[in-house]
Design a protein around this motif. Structure first.
Motif, PDB file in Angstrom:
ATOM      1  N   ILE A  62      -4.110  -0.159   3.963  1.00 57.01           N
ATOM      2  CA  ILE A  62      -4.897  -1.243   3.385  1.00 57.01           C
ATOM      3  C   ILE A  62      -4.014  -2.481   3.282  1.00 57.01           C
ATOM      4  CG2 ILE A  62      -6.082  -2.024   1.304  1.00 57.01           C
ATOM      5  CD1 ILE A  62      -6.742   0.983   0.829  1.00 57.01           C
ATOM      6  N   ILE A  63      -4.509  -3.596   3.810  1.00 55.57           N
ATOM      7  CA  ILE A  63      -3.762  -4.856   3.733  1.00 55.57           C
ATOM      8  C   ILE A  63      -4.381  -5.680   2.622  1.00 55.57           C
ATOM      9  CG2 ILE A  63      -3.022  -6.908   4.983  1.00 55.57           C
ATOM     10  CD1 ILE A  63      -3.475  -5.318   7.578  1.00 55.57           C
ATOM     11  N   PRO A  64      -3.700  -5.814   1.491  1.00 57.85           N
ATOM     12  CA  PRO A  64      -4.285  -6.563   0.374  1.00 57.85           C
ATOM     13  C   PRO A  64      -4.511  -8.020   0.766  1.00 57.85           C
ATOM     14  CG  PRO A  64      -2.333  -5.332  -0.306  1.00 57.85           C
ATOM     15  CD  PRO A  64      -2.368  -5.288   1.174  1.00 57.85           C
ATOM     16  N   ALA A  65      -5.491  -8.636   0.126  1.00 59.02           N
ATOM     17  CA  ALA A  65      -5.832 -10.022   0.461  1.00 59.02           C
ATOM     18  C   ALA A  65      -4.617 -10.937   0.338  1.00 59.02           C
ATOM     19  CB  ALA A  65      -6.972 -10.500  -0.435  1.00 59.02           C
ATOM     20  N   ALA A  66      -3.783 -10.691  -0.674  1.00 56.46           N
ATOM     21  CA  ALA A  66      -2.633 -11.568  -0.894  1.00 56.46           C
ATOM     22  C   ALA A  66      -1.599 -11.462   0.227  1.00 56.46           C
ATOM     23  CB  ALA A  66      -1.980 -11.234  -2.241  1.00 56.46           C
ATOM     24  N   ASP A  92       0.887  -1.178   0.000  1.00 58.63           N
ATOM     25  CA  ASP A  92       0.000   0.000   0.000  1.00 58.63           C
ATOM     26  C   ASP A  92       0.914   1.214   0.000  1.00 58.63           C
ATOM     27  OD1 ASP A  92      -1.748   2.081   0.415  1.00 58.63           O
ATOM     28  OD2 ASP A  92      -2.595   1.312   2.284  1.00 58.63           O
ATOM     29  N   ALA A  93       0.776   2.065  -1.011  1.00 59.77           N
ATOM     30  CA  ALA A  93       1.665   3.227  -1.126  1.00 59.77           C
ATOM     31  C   ALA A  93       1.456   4.230  -0.007  1.00 59.77           C
ATOM     32  CB  ALA A  93       1.466   3.901  -2.477  1.00 59.77           C
ATOM     33  N   GLY A  94       0.310   4.179   0.620  1.00 55.48           N
ATOM     34  CA  GLY A  94       0.110   4.942   1.840  1.00 55.48           C
ATOM     35  C   GLY A  94      -0.110   6.425   1.660  1.00 55.48           C
ATOM     36  N   TRP A  95       0.400   7.224   2.609  1.00 59.51           N
ATOM     37  CA  TRP A  95       0.073   8.633   2.734  1.00 59.51           C
ATOM     38  C   TRP A  95       1.107   9.271   3.629  1.00 59.51           C
ATOM     39  CZ3 TRP A  95      -0.472   8.835   7.900  1.00 59.51           C
ATOM     40  CH2 TRP A  95      -0.845   7.640   8.522  1.00 59.51           C
ATOM     41  N   SER A  96       0.975  10.534   3.912  1.00 57.89           N
ATOM     42  CA  SER A  96       1.961  11.229   4.752  1.00 57.89           C
ATOM     43  C   SER A  96       1.271  12.096   5.786  1.00 57.89           C
ATOM     44  CB  SER A  96       2.865  12.115   3.893  1.00 57.89           C
ATOM     45  OG  SER A  96       3.670  11.344   3.038  1.00 57.89           O
ATOM     46  N   TRP A  97       1.858  12.126   6.969  1.00 56.55           N
ATOM     47  CA  TRP A  97       1.564  13.196   7.908  1.00 56.55           C
ATOM     48  C   TRP A  97       2.486  14.353   7.547  1.00 56.55           C
ATOM     49  CZ3 TRP A  97       2.313   8.640  11.455  1.00 56.55           C
ATOM     50  CH2 TRP A  97       1.089   8.121  11.910  1.00 56.55           C
ATOM     51  N   ARG A  98       1.951  15.560   7.489  1.00 58.49           N
ATOM     52  CA  ARG A  98       2.779  16.711   7.116  1.00 58.49           C
ATOM     53  C   ARG A  98       2.422  17.903   7.999  1.00 58.49           C
ATOM     54  NH1 ARG A  98       2.411  17.223   0.638  1.00 58.49           N
ATOM     55  NH2 ARG A  98       0.438  18.199   1.214  1.00 58.49           N
ATOM     56  N   VAL A  99       3.445  18.649   8.355  1.00 55.89           N
ATOM     57  CA  VAL A  99       3.206  19.863   9.142  1.00 55.89           C
ATOM     58  C   VAL A  99       2.328  20.815   8.358  1.00 55.89           C
ATOM     59  CG1 VAL A  99       4.301  21.897  10.157  1.00 55.89           C
ATOM     60  CG2 VAL A  99       5.349  19.638  10.463  1.00 55.89           C
TER      61      VAL A  99
END
Lengths: 339, 204
Positions: B168-172, B117-124
């Motif tokens: 997100i944890i993919p099914a695989a 999952d490429a995810g996201w960022s916390w940013r100031v």
């Protein structure tokens, strides 16, 4: 339909369903099998990684070393006899190994770091069945040449069970691996009682919260900054959230490994975020290094929710003195777990 | 369509006296077995990892000019064996941060480094990461510990973004070891907690 044990992966579609339990209707064998499979899965596979800890410069060696602090790892049940250690690590030259040891079972297994940082895992490390926990520690071996070995992260998991259990090997949990369940088979009262006992037993199994150990060792770390050792009085950064899961009166336990001050009594605390004491332990001067155990009552945590849907109770470890600021009692390891 | 519902509060098993020979087993007790099994699998034993990062003693300057910031921006890797029930994972982090350009990128990998999952960022700059330096009235730099969470509002998109959300944890990837990787910039991560979510659960 016997519980094959090779098909214990319980995904969402495998859970038992409340809506098909209808007054006056026959119990569906498929739904009952889902109950048995789910309970067997919880027992065999069902719990979290026991240790998860990161190190920055504090586990970096250029020689053989023994990391003297151990993690006290709760064991899922007496049927679980092994843990597996994962390290995100590297070595500057091939040869050195990271060795994981189980204190009570006196077993050891090796991890072979590569030349670049990567996750490496051990084979199964035997732990002593019959205890609630096992103490596990690491050492660096085969490094007479002085290669730089560094560990940045460690994770330890209990090895899941993959073979059916003999009856009655795990206390009140009654393995369903050998039982037959299906249409036209009588659902006996004793069978139902076995399942009820299994549920009661699983409710008491330790749900690991936190296992932490200071990276003290028999030799200095390679980097000159010096390895942080134990938690000195006033050190408060070990903030971690519990999931309370609506357990209004659940009692957990904390084990702390504390080195007493030579001349002054002291005490150590587990606190909620608001400072409320959840557990405390007197430390008598001159008693050396010992493990202590105290009950922890989660309902005292008064969790300020960090996540509305999943209430958590942030906690932190604190140490204090006997009031005059003289005690230097230090915590070198602690584990918190509970149902 | 029928779904399993997951009670979050713990349930006791039906008492032994309700399960006797010649006594009919009431559907309420049978439903109790189902509730207990679902609660144990998807609530009590839903997996989590509580990760502490141990730092050497000494002061840390979190700006870009200080040599002591070696390791400050090292990724923190939290490893756990995802359950087959896991669909998402909440990420909560404690940290110290001093600059307006600080970020923490969060993503999910397997143990070989393949992104799940490429995810996201916390940013100031978005207000999801808190600057905590330069606030000591005594004039010395201090870095109080701040706290950020992904929240539990799940999303389906796995493309990289900036809005915090559960991983997100993919099914695989379920059933295997997965790594939540937090990559900081000008931020010192002290602890990370990860726990799985399962979307069919309901409050009971």
């Amino acid at each position: 339909m016997a519980n094959a044990f090779t098909d214990l992966a319980v995904a969402g579609d495998d859970l038992p369903i409340q809506q098909v339990v209808i007054p006056g209707a026959t119990v569906e064998a498929d739904n009952w099998q889902r109950v048995l499979n789910t309970l067997a899965n919880v027992h065999a596979y069902g719990q979290s990684v026991r240790v998860s800890q990161g190190f920055r410069e504090t586990l970096k060696y250029n020689g053989n070393a023994t990391i003297t602090n151990s993690w006290r790892i709760p064991l899922q049940s007496t049927a679980h006899t092994a843990v597996r250690v994962w390290c995100h690590c590297r070595t500057a030259n091939a040869g050195p190994k990271i060795r994981a040891h189980s204190t009570t079972a006196a077993d050891s297994v090796d991890i072979n770091p590569g030349l670049a940082f990567a996750w490496q895992s051990s084979s199964a490390l035997t732990v002593t069945s019959g205890l609630d926990y096992e103490d596990v520690y690491l050492s660096i071996v085969g490094n007479a040449g002085g290669a730089e070995v560094e560990i940045k992260e460690v994770a330890i998991e209990v090895v899941p069970l993959t073979t059916p259990l003999a009856a009655s090997v795990v206390g009140d949990f009654v393995p369903s691996g050998a039982s037959t369940n299906g249409a036209d088979y009588a659902l006996t009262a004793s069978r139902l009682q076995d399942v009820a006992h299994s549920i009661g037993d699983l409710l008491e199994r330790p749900r690991a919260m936190m296992c932490w150990a200071a990276p003290t060792s028999t030799v200095a770390t390679y980097i000159g900054t010096g390895g942080v050792s134990a938690l000195e009085p006033g050190y408060r950064s070990l903030l971690f959230p519990f999931r309370t899961l609506g357990l209004a009166s659940a009692k957990s336990v904390i084990y702390w490994r504390v080195t007493a001050d030579a001349t002054d009594d002291g005490e150590v605390f587990l606190r909620g975020l608001d400072g409320r004491v959840l557990a405390r332990q007197d430390i008598t001067a001159g008693t050396g290094t010992s493990w202590y155990a105290e009950d922890v009552y989660l309902e005292r945590a008064q969790p300020p929710s960090v996540d509305i849907d999943r209430p958590t109770a942030p906690m932190w470890i604190d140490q204090s003195t006997d009031g005059d600021g003289a005690s230097l009692a230090t915590i070198s390891a602690f584990s918190v777990w509970g149902p | 369509m029928t779904n399993a519902t997951i009670p979050l509060s713990q349930r006791q098993a039906p008492p032994a006296e309700a399960l006797r020979i010649r006594r009919p087993v009431e559907s309420g007790w049978m439903s109790g077995f189902v509730d207990c099994a679902c609660q144990l699998a998807a609530a009590t034993n839903r997996r989590a990892a509580h990760h502490i990062v141990t730092w050497p003693e000494g002061e840390y300057e979190l700006d870009t000019d200080n040599a002591s910031r070696t390791y400050i921006d090292d990724p923190v890797r939290v490893l756990w064996r995802a359950s087959d029930l896991a669909e998402h994972a909440v990420v909560v982090c404690t940290y110290q941060c001093s600059e307006s350009t600080a970020t923490v990128a969060v993503a999910l990998y397997d143990t070989t480094g393949v992104a799940q999952d490429a995810g996201w960022s916390w940013r100031v700059q978005d207000g999801t990461l808190q600057v905590s330096g330069d606030i000591d009235p005594g004039g010395e730099l201090e870095y109080p510990i701040a706290f950020s969470s992904s929240g539990s509002q799940t999303h389906t998109a796995t493309g990289a973004g900036v809005a915090p959300r559960p991983l997100i944890i993919p099914a695989a990837a379920r059933g295997g070891m997965v790594e939540a990787r937090l990559t900081p910039t000008k931020c010192r991560i002290l602890s990370v907690s990860v726990w799985e979510l399962y979307t069919l659960q309901v409050e009971a």
